[in-house]
Design a protein around this motif. Sequence first.
Motif, short mmCIF file in Angstrom:
data_model
loop_
_atom_site.label_atom_id
_atom_site.label_comp_id
_atom_site.label_asym_id
_atom_site.label_seq_id
_atom_site.Cartn_x
_atom_site.Cartn_y
_atom_site.Cartn_z
N GLY A 189 -2.14 48.90 82.35
CA GLY A 189 -1.92 48.82 81.25
C GLY A 189 -0.43 48.20 80.49
N MET B 274 -6.97 54.90 78.42
CA MET B 274 -6.40 55.35 77.96
C MET B 274 -6.59 56.22 76.73
N ILE C 191 -7.28 50.92 70.94
CA ILE C 191 -7.96 50.84 72.50
C ILE C 191 -9.14 49.86 72.72
N TYR D 219 -0.29 57.46 82.74
CA TYR D 219 0.12 56.80 81.55
C TYR D 219 1.23 58.45 81.30
N SER E 263 -9.18 50.46 78.92
CA SER E 263 -9.56 51.30 77.41
C SER E 263 -10.20 53.04 78.04
N ASP F 28 5.21 55.41 76.20
CA ASP F 28 3.53 55.42 76.47
C ASP F 28 3.94 53.86 77.78
#
Length: 646
Positions: free
Chosen positions: A112, A442, A429, A145, A439, A128
């Motif tokens: 990310g 996430m 996303i 994350y 994605s 995030d």
Amino acid sequence: MPRLTARVPVTSLHGNIPLTLPFKGEESVEANAVAVQVLAQLDACLVRGDWQSDDFQNLWVDGEDAWFKDHLALTGSVRTIRRSSSIKKAFQTLVPARRAANFGPDAAFQVGGPARFERLNPAVAWIDAPFVFDTRDPAAKCGGYLKLIRTQSGEEEAKWKIWVWFSALLELKCSPWGHPARSSPLPGVQQGNAASRGLPPSTVGGESAPLDLLVVGAGTAGLSALTCARALGLIAIAVDKDAQVGHLWKSRYKALHLHTTKAFNALPFAPFPARYPDFVSAEQFGTYLQNDVVSALKLPVYSGILYDNGKWDDARKFWVISLVDVDTGERGQLCAKNIVMANGPLLPEPRIPTVAAREQFRGETVHSSEFTDAKPWAGKRCLVVGTGASGHDISSALHHAGASSVHLVQRGPNFIFPIAAQEAIIGQIYNEKIPIEMSDLMWSAMPLGVTRTITAAVLGAGTQQIAPTLFQDLEAKGFRVEREKDFTHFAHERHGGHYQGHDFDLLTSGKVKVHSAPAGISHFDSDALVFQDGTSLQADLVVWATGFTRKGSVPEWLVEKGLIDAEAAKDVEAIGHGVDEEGEWPGRWTGSGHPALWFTGAEIQAARYGGKLIALQIAMEKNSELPTAYPRADVAAYTNGVNGSH
């Protein structure tokens, strides 16, 4: 007797989000600098392993609201652990066991890129922070994350603390990702043919080694698992009893479209080409599976082949599998170290109400799963019983095909929202700018209870902004709208009863009429359906858009169908019966109860991601690097769908 990890209602899952009210300097928060500092402190704590000091504990929000969610990276399973004390205990065990190290920012954009500050609403905001790390047992690259919350007590300086940790195994050093369109090391395997014919070459006896895995079923779940397995270099094929990949999709009613965009529904290594519209029809999706998945990726799929049964050879640690050619009746055998069941064990059977005097009805009745075409019903009187997604879609198709009247029969209220409100969540996303693998990470990062809270807030606000009078307009036409329960309840517990639509004009204009039947159906007359309240509707066609029901447990289903032997099934998890206290689905993708039996299914996105998790575990097992899963102590016996004893 199959086992059952204790299940809980989705609505009981902890979903509190710590408050972060607007604060001075919010617009200039240096999210990346905050993330770097927290990750440096975290790495120092984990490397030092000083679990008795407060350094590690002080990095997390206090008490009930701290989360540790992991997909194979540390726990060796799919786990969501809550409370800072439980998280400390898990890390104290898992970090040394996996020899995890080098926790730091995602400088190479593997999950990310730079950290970012996000505000959901005036009460909720977080940083995030993507991060990466290494493990040595197994040797792997991992990432995930951190969701950081700003905390402040009294006059103390504000601090950013870990609210949610999500980590996932990204790549194995023993079996790195490659492209799935590689040649099969198994002689004689045909590849890339969606309508292949004939039995696959036998791996029984001779010099042929067993397959690493056989995938049973070549729908979206099976193809996802097969694609990921081949991308990891595993020897794998798939069989399916249908004559051609994509047949099920192409045989559905013509008006059926996916209710989420193509960016959300692509299979691994197979993005949708630009020629497909954003919202793909069922027929187009079937073509995509044939041409852009099986053919383009040269997948070894054997259509028209029935998986008859499998027997586990415990001495040699592989399955002996019997197959049948549906066209010729010819029988064959395979040996495989693993079986991936993607043939519908997670899918329930059509629910068709038992209605008195059905034999008197001169019209036709059909379940929505068997409904194919609205055109023959032009000029006819049509009833659609059930107001979930299929009910709305089929009633629309019948109206546009020229039916003389279409009534949508509703028993209970439905959860309704515009697709545009849904895309406000998904589109951030899943889009053309973000690789689908990123994605999926996430999308998986939040605990289910927290996801429920966020989804309720965003869908509610989005619906109010996009269609402020929608609920009132529908209710004015007699359609009852669910205003109390939320989307997660319908998606994860009822598995239906909700509908996301592009527009609701047919209902609000009265072109499709709503008939409320809270007491249910009484009986058929020769040309009508009669309801318990004494009302009736004349009909030439009744479509049962009444959803599906599951009979018994998956292990019992497998034995009853003769798919595996009773001895192999006895410890298999009773999957498909809801989520556990962590908000996870026991037995799906991990820990089925049999070390060489795997289950996958559900919606396309989940099946895609689940196929990846299964393939990674099988690759670790092949290379003797599959770690022992972090234990849990809440496995109970399963009796008739409830907790019980043997």
